[in-house]
Design an enzyme around this catalytic site. Structure first.
Site, PDB file in Angstrom:
ATOM      1  N   PHE A  11      15.251  -5.999   6.264  1.00 22.78           N
ATOM      2  CA  PHE A  11      14.147  -6.975   6.287  1.00 22.78           C
ATOM      3  C   PHE A  11      14.397  -8.140   5.314  1.00 22.78           C
ATOM      4  N   ASP A  33      26.615  -3.964   5.332  1.00 24.27           N
ATOM      5  CA  ASP A  33      25.452  -3.139   5.673  1.00 24.27           C
ATOM      6  C   ASP A  33      25.923  -1.956   6.502  1.00 24.27           C
ATOM      7  N   LEU A  81      20.990  -5.600  -2.208  1.00 20.95           N
ATOM      8  CA  LEU A  81      19.695  -5.172  -1.664  1.00 20.95           C
ATOM      9  C   LEU A  81      19.774  -3.841  -0.920  1.00 20.95           C
ATOM     10  N   THR A 130      12.291  -3.370  -7.379  1.00 13.60           N
ATOM     11  CA  THR A 130      10.876  -3.337  -7.006  1.00 13.60           C
ATOM     12  C   THR A 130       9.978  -3.193  -8.233  1.00 13.60           C
ATOM     13  N   ASP A 131       8.726  -3.623  -8.093  1.00 15.00           N
ATOM     14  CA  ASP A 131       7.752  -3.420  -9.177  1.00 15.00           C
ATOM     15  C   ASP A 131       7.327  -1.947  -9.268  1.00 15.00           C
ATOM     16  N   GLU A 132       7.692  -1.147  -8.249  1.00 16.26           N
ATOM     17  CA  GLU A 132       7.228   0.246  -8.235  1.00 16.26           C
ATOM     18  C   GLU A 132       7.853   1.077  -9.358  1.00 16.26           C
ATOM     19  N   TYR A 155      11.346   7.352  -4.143  1.00 15.86           N
ATOM     20  CA  TYR A 155      11.872   5.998  -3.938  1.00 15.86           C
ATOM     21  C   TYR A 155      11.909   5.234  -5.260  1.00 15.86           C
ATOM     22  N   SER A 156      10.768   5.161  -5.942  1.00 15.93           N
ATOM     23  CA  SER A 156      10.735   4.331  -7.154  1.00 15.93           C
ATOM     24  C   SER A 156      11.596   4.932  -8.261  1.00 15.93           C
ATOM     25  N   LYS A 159      15.094   3.838  -7.512  1.00 14.56           N
ATOM     26  CA  LYS A 159      15.280   2.416  -7.838  1.00 14.56           C
ATOM     27  C   LYS A 159      15.312   2.233  -9.361  1.00 14.56           C
ATOM     28  N   LEU A 195       3.327  -1.126   5.947  1.00 14.35           N
ATOM     29  CA  LEU A 195       1.910  -1.334   6.275  1.00 14.35           C
ATOM     30  C   LEU A 195       1.656  -2.458   7.286  1.00 14.35           C
ATOM     31  N   ARG A 287      -1.323   9.681   0.968  1.00 14.20           N
ATOM     32  CA  ARG A 287       0.091   9.908   0.640  1.00 14.20           C
ATOM     33  C   ARG A 287       0.142  10.707  -0.672  1.00 14.20           C
ATOM     34  N   GLY A 289       0.867  11.646  -4.310  1.00 23.31           N
ATOM     35  CA  GLY A 289       1.287  10.853  -5.480  1.00 23.31           C
ATOM     36  C   GLY A 289       1.087   9.356  -5.302  1.00 23.31           C
ATOM     37  N   TYR A 347      28.415  -7.658  19.038  1.00 26.80           N
ATOM     38  CA  TYR A 347      28.980  -8.009  17.752  1.00 26.80           C
ATOM     39  C   TYR A 347      30.362  -7.465  17.496  1.00 26.80           C
TER      40      TYR A 347
HETATM   41  P1  NAD Z   1      15.162  -2.359   4.428  1.00 26.28           P
HETATM   42  O1  NAD Z   1      14.934  -0.885   4.482  1.00 26.28           O
HETATM   43  O2  NAD Z   1      14.512  -3.218   5.464  1.00 26.28           O
HETATM   44  O3  NAD Z   1      16.728  -2.664   4.510  1.00 26.28           O
HETATM   45  C1  NAD Z   1      17.683  -1.932   3.794  1.00 26.28           C
HETATM   46  C2  NAD Z   1      19.050  -2.275   4.352  1.00 26.28           C
HETATM   47  O4  NAD Z   1      20.040  -1.562   3.606  1.00 26.28           O
HETATM   48  C3  NAD Z   1      19.239  -1.885   5.834  1.00 26.28           C
HETATM   49  O5  NAD Z   1      19.824  -2.965   6.542  1.00 26.28           O
HETATM   50  C4  NAD Z   1      20.173  -0.697   5.771  1.00 26.28           C
HETATM   51  O6  NAD Z   1      21.010  -0.594   6.919  1.00 26.28           O
HETATM   52  C5  NAD Z   1      20.972  -1.009   4.519  1.00 26.28           C
HETATM   53  N1  NAD Z   1      21.559   0.196   3.916  1.00 26.28           N
HETATM   54  C6  NAD Z   1      20.932   1.360   3.661  1.00 26.28           C
HETATM   55  N2  NAD Z   1      21.803   2.245   3.123  1.00 26.28           N
HETATM   56  C7  NAD Z   1      23.003   1.606   3.024  1.00 26.28           C
HETATM   57  C8  NAD Z   1      24.283   1.979   2.537  1.00 26.28           C
HETATM   58  N3  NAD Z   1      24.505   3.201   2.047  1.00 26.28           N
HETATM   59  N4  NAD Z   1      25.272   1.058   2.568  1.00 26.28           N
HETATM   60  C9  NAD Z   1      25.065  -0.184   3.059  1.00 26.28           C
HETATM   61  N5  NAD Z   1      23.869  -0.580   3.555  1.00 26.28           N
HETATM   62  C10 NAD Z   1      22.854   0.305   3.536  1.00 26.28           C
HETATM   63  O7  NAD Z   1      14.754  -2.790   2.973  1.00 26.28           O
HETATM   64  P2  NAD Z   1      14.030  -4.118   2.460  1.00 26.28           P
HETATM   65  O8  NAD Z   1      12.585  -3.931   2.573  1.00 26.28           O
HETATM   66  O9  NAD Z   1      14.686  -5.287   3.071  1.00 26.28           O
HETATM   67  O10 NAD Z   1      14.407  -4.041   0.903  1.00 26.28           O
HETATM   68  C11 NAD Z   1      15.627  -4.573   0.431  1.00 26.28           C
HETATM   69  C12 NAD Z   1      15.725  -4.345  -1.062  1.00 26.28           C
HETATM   70  O11 NAD Z   1      14.638  -4.968  -1.720  1.00 26.28           O
HETATM   71  C13 NAD Z   1      15.696  -2.876  -1.468  1.00 26.28           C
HETATM   72  O12 NAD Z   1      16.605  -2.694  -2.522  1.00 26.28           O
HETATM   73  C14 NAD Z   1      14.261  -2.662  -1.930  1.00 26.28           C
HETATM   74  O13 NAD Z   1      14.212  -1.650  -2.916  1.00 26.28           O
HETATM   75  C15 NAD Z   1      13.939  -4.024  -2.512  1.00 26.28           C
HETATM   76  N6  NAD Z   1      12.521  -4.402  -2.475  1.00 26.28           N
HETATM   77  C16 NAD Z   1      11.816  -4.321  -1.294  1.00 26.28           C
HETATM   78  C17 NAD Z   1      10.477  -4.727  -1.280  1.00 26.28           C
HETATM   79  C18 NAD Z   1       9.669  -4.713   0.004  1.00 26.28           C
HETATM   80  O14 NAD Z   1       8.465  -4.972  -0.039  1.00 26.28           O
HETATM   81  N7  NAD Z   1      10.255  -4.457   1.149  1.00 26.28           N
HETATM   82  C19 NAD Z   1       9.866  -5.184  -2.449  1.00 26.28           C
HETATM   83  C20 NAD Z   1      10.628  -5.245  -3.626  1.00 26.28           C
HETATM   84  C21 NAD Z   1      11.953  -4.855  -3.625  1.00 26.28           C
HETATM   85  P1  TYD Z   2       4.068   0.402   2.323  1.00 20.76           P
HETATM   86  O1  TYD Z   2       4.122  -0.777   3.226  1.00 20.76           O
HETATM   87  O2  TYD Z   2       4.675   1.690   2.762  1.00 20.76           O
HETATM   88  O3  TYD Z   2       4.663  -0.080   0.922  1.00 20.76           O
HETATM   89  P2  TYD Z   2       4.636   0.667  -0.535  1.00 20.76           P
HETATM   90  O4  TYD Z   2       4.250   2.070  -0.352  1.00 20.76           O
HETATM   91  O5  TYD Z   2       6.063   0.529  -0.966  1.00 20.76           O
HETATM   92  O6  TYD Z   2       3.681  -0.127  -1.378  1.00 20.76           O
HETATM   93  O7  TYD Z   2       2.550   0.677   1.990  1.00 20.76           O
HETATM   94  C1  TYD Z   2       1.709  -0.297   1.417  1.00 20.76           C
HETATM   95  C2  TYD Z   2       0.365   0.340   1.151  1.00 20.76           C
HETATM   96  O8  TYD Z   2      -0.248   0.667   2.392  1.00 20.76           O
HETATM   97  C3  TYD Z   2       0.475   1.647   0.389  1.00 20.76           C
HETATM   98  O9  TYD Z   2      -0.636   1.742  -0.516  1.00 20.76           O
HETATM   99  C4  TYD Z   2       0.368   2.718   1.453  1.00 20.76           C
HETATM  100  C5  TYD Z   2      -0.528   2.078   2.486  1.00 20.76           C
HETATM  101  N1  TYD Z   2      -0.286   2.447   3.893  1.00 20.76           N
HETATM  102  C6  TYD Z   2      -1.347   2.862   4.709  1.00 20.76           C
HETATM  103  O10 TYD Z   2      -2.498   2.950   4.253  1.00 20.76           O
HETATM  104  N2  TYD Z   2      -1.093   3.164   6.008  1.00 20.76           N
HETATM  105  C7  TYD Z   2       0.146   3.086   6.551  1.00 20.76           C
HETATM  106  O11 TYD Z   2       0.332   3.397   7.764  1.00 20.76           O
HETATM  107  C8  TYD Z   2       1.238   2.645   5.717  1.00 20.76           C
HETATM  108  C9  TYD Z   2       2.636   2.561   6.273  1.00 20.76           C
HETATM  109  C10 TYD Z   2       0.971   2.326   4.412  1.00 20.76           C
END
Ligand code: NAD
Ligand code: TYD
Length: 352
Positions: A11, A33, A81, A130-132, A155-156, A159, A195, A287, A289, A347
Site C-alpha cells: 500500500f 518485494d 517498508l 509505526t506509532d504503534e 505486530y508493534s 516493529k 479499517l 480485538r 489487547g 511482468y
Molecule cells: P503492506 O502490508 O500493504 O505492504 C507490505 C509489503 O511488503 C507487501 O508488498 C509485501 O509483499 C512486502 N513484503 C512482505 N514481506 C516481505 C519480505 N519478506 N521481503 C520483501 N517484501 C516483503 O504494508 P503498508 O501498509 O504499505 O506498510 C508499509 C510499511 O509502513 C510497513 O513497514 C508498516 O509497518 C509501515 N507503516 C504502515 C502504516 C499503515 O497505516 N499502513 C502506518 C505506519 C507505518
Molecule cells: P486497522 O486498520 O487494522 O489498523 P491498526 O490496527 O493498525 O490501527 O484498524 C484500525 C482501527 O479500526 C483499529 O482500532 C481496529 C479497528 N477495526 C474495526 O473496528 N473493524 C475492522 O474490521 C478493522 C479491520 C479494524
C-alpha cells in the site's frame, strides 16, 4: 542515486514508488518485494515501464540476493517498508512478523553495512515504522519522539524490535540511519483488510460493518500521499540518527469514522430503499489487547523540515471512496485472489 525501496508493491510502498519515480527522475528506483498476499504489482501498472524503475521479486531475508543487489545496482539509499503490517494477522500468526520485520530488517541492515563498507559508499538507510511502537494512550497526551517504547501487539513488538536494530546500527556502526514513526494511513491501493477499505467494500455491498468493541478506539489518520511526501523529505534532509514522528493531527474514534464513511457512501451511491448505510454498523467482539488511542505529536518534522499534511480528512476520505468505487476491478481481484496472477501475466517476461 539508486534507491532500494523494499515493500514497494504494498500500500504505502506503491504510493511511494510512484511518487519517487515522478519527483526524482534523475534517480533510479529499485523495488524489492516478495509479493506476499499484501504485494500487488497492479498497484504500479501505470509506472512499471518508467526508465528509472526496476522491480525485483525477492525476500528481504535472502542475504545472497541482497548482497548481489547492493553490489550490482550500486544501491546508495534504502527506504525500507517491507513488513507484515496487519495487527489482526499478527495475533493469529506472529511468527511471520518476527521473521519479516525483525530478521528481515536485520538482514537488510547487514547487507547495506557490508556493501557500503566494501564499496566505500556513504549510503542512507531510512527505516519506515509505526506509532504503534509507543503503545496505547489514555484520553490525554501525544506520542513524541521521546516517548518510551511499549508495544502491545505482536505486530508493534516486531516493529519496535526493528526500530531498535536500525537505531543501534547508527549508534554502533555509524551507519546513516533515519527512522520515521507514522500514524494510520488511508488512501488508494490499501489492501481490503484494514479499517477503511474493509468498510468501503462492505458498505458498497450492503454487508454488516464490523466495528470492534465499543468503537471508541482512537486513531490519528493521515493520507498516504502526505506520508510519502514526509518520507521523501526525511530521506533527503533528515539528520543522521534522528527519529521523526509523522501524523495528521487528525484523531478519530472508529465509530465516528465508520459513520462518516456511511454518510459519504450514501452521498456517492444514493440511499437505497433500506435507508442509510449507518444501519449496517454492527459492534463485534473486540480485538485482543486492542490499543485504545494513538495520537502523534508531529512538531519535530514540522519545525525542522517544514512538513505538514496537505489533505483534510473529510475530502481525503471522500476521494478515497471515489477511488475504490472507480477501481472495482482492482478491488475484485484483491478479494478473489486473482491479483496474484498479475506478475506472471504482465511482468515476469519483461523484467527477467
Ligand atoms: P503492506 O502490508 O500493504 O505492504 C507490505 C509489503 O511488503 C507487501 O508488498 C509485501 O509483499 C512486502 N513484503 C512482505 N514481506 C516481505 C519480505 N519478506 N521481503 C520483501 N517484501 C516483503 O504494508 P503498508 O501498509 O504499505 O506498510 C508499509 C510499511 O509502513 C510497513 O513497514 C508498516 O509497518 C509501515 N507503516 C504502515 C502504516 C499503515 O497505516 N499502513 C502506518 C505506519 C507505518
Ligand atoms: P486497522 O486498520 O487494522 O489498523 P491498526 O490496527 O493498525 O490501527 O484498524 C484500525 C482501527 O479500526 C483499529 O482500532 C481496529 C479497528 N477495526 C474495526 O473496528 N473493524 C475492522 O474490521 C478493522 C479491520 C479494524
Amino acid at each position: 542515486m539508486t534507491i532500494l525501496v523494499t515493500g514497494g508493491a504494498g500500500f504505502i510502498g506503491s504510493n511511494l514508488v510512484r511518487h519517487l519515480i515522478r519527483t526524482r527522475p534523475e534517480d533510479r528506483i529499485v523495488n524489492l518485494d516478495l509479493l506476499t498476499y499484501a504485494g500487488n504489482l497492479a498497484n504500479l501498472a501505470d509506472v512499471e515501464s518508467a526508465t528509472n524503475y526496476r522491480f525485483v521479486q525477492g525476500d528481504i531475508c535472502d542475504r545472497e540476493l541482497l548482497r548481489s543487489l547492493f553490489h550490482s545496482e550500486r544501491i546508495d539509499g534504502v527506504i525500507h517498508l517491507a513488513a507484515e503490517s496487519h495487527v489482526d494477522r499478527s495475533i493469529l500468526g506472529p511468527g511471520e512478523f518476527v521473521r519479516t520485520n525483525v530478521e528481515g530488517t536485520f538482514a537488510l541492515l547487514e547487507a547495506a553495512r557490508d556493501a557500503w563498507t566494501t564499496d566505500g559508499i556513504q549510503g542512507r538507510f531510512h527505516h519506515v515504522s509505526t506509532d504503534e511502537v509507543y503503545g496505547s494512550l489514555g484520553s490525554e497526551g501525544y506520542f513524541t519522539e521521546e516517548t518510551s517504547y511499549r508495544p502491545n501487539s505482536p505486530y508493534s513488538a516486531s516493529k519496535a524490535a526493528s526500530d531498535h536494530l536500525a537505531r543501534a546500527w547508527h549508534h554502533t556502526y555509524g551507519m546513516d540511519v533515519v527512522i520515521t514513526n507514522c500514524s494510520n494511513n488511508y488512501g488508494p491501493w490499501q489492501f481490503p483488510e484494514k479499517l477503511i477499505p474493509v468498510m468501503i467494500c462492505k458498505a458498497r455491498d450492503d454487508e454488516p460493518l464490523p466495528v470492534y468493541g465499543d468503537g471508541g478506539n482512537v486513531r490519528d489518520w493521515l493520507h498516504v500521499q502526505d506520508h510519502c511526501e514526509a518520507i521523501e523529505l526525511v530521506f533527503r534532509e533528515g539528520k543522521p540518527g534522528r527519529t521523526y514522528n509523522i501524523g495528521g493531527n487528525n484523531e478519530w474514534k472508529n465509530i465516528d469514522i465508520v459513520t462518516l464513511l456511511c454518510d459519504q457512501m450514501d452521498e456517492a451511491l444514493g440511499v437505497g430503499v433500506n435507508g442509510s448505510r449507518r444501519r449496517l454498523i454492527t459492534f463485534v467482539k473486540d480485538r485482543p489487547g486492542h490499543d485504545r488511542r494513538y495520537a502523534i505529536d508531529a512538531q519535530r518534522i514540522h519545525d525542522e523540515l517544514g512538513w505538514s499534511p496537505r489533505h483534510t480528512f473529510e475530502s481525503g476520505l471522500r476521494e478515497t471512496i471515489r477511488w475504490y468505487l472507480a477501481n472495482a476491478e482492482w478491488l475484485a481481484a484483491c478479494m478473489d485472489g486473482s491479483y496474484r496472477e498479475y506478475y506472471k501475466k504482465n511482468y515476469d517476461e519483461k523484467t527477467g
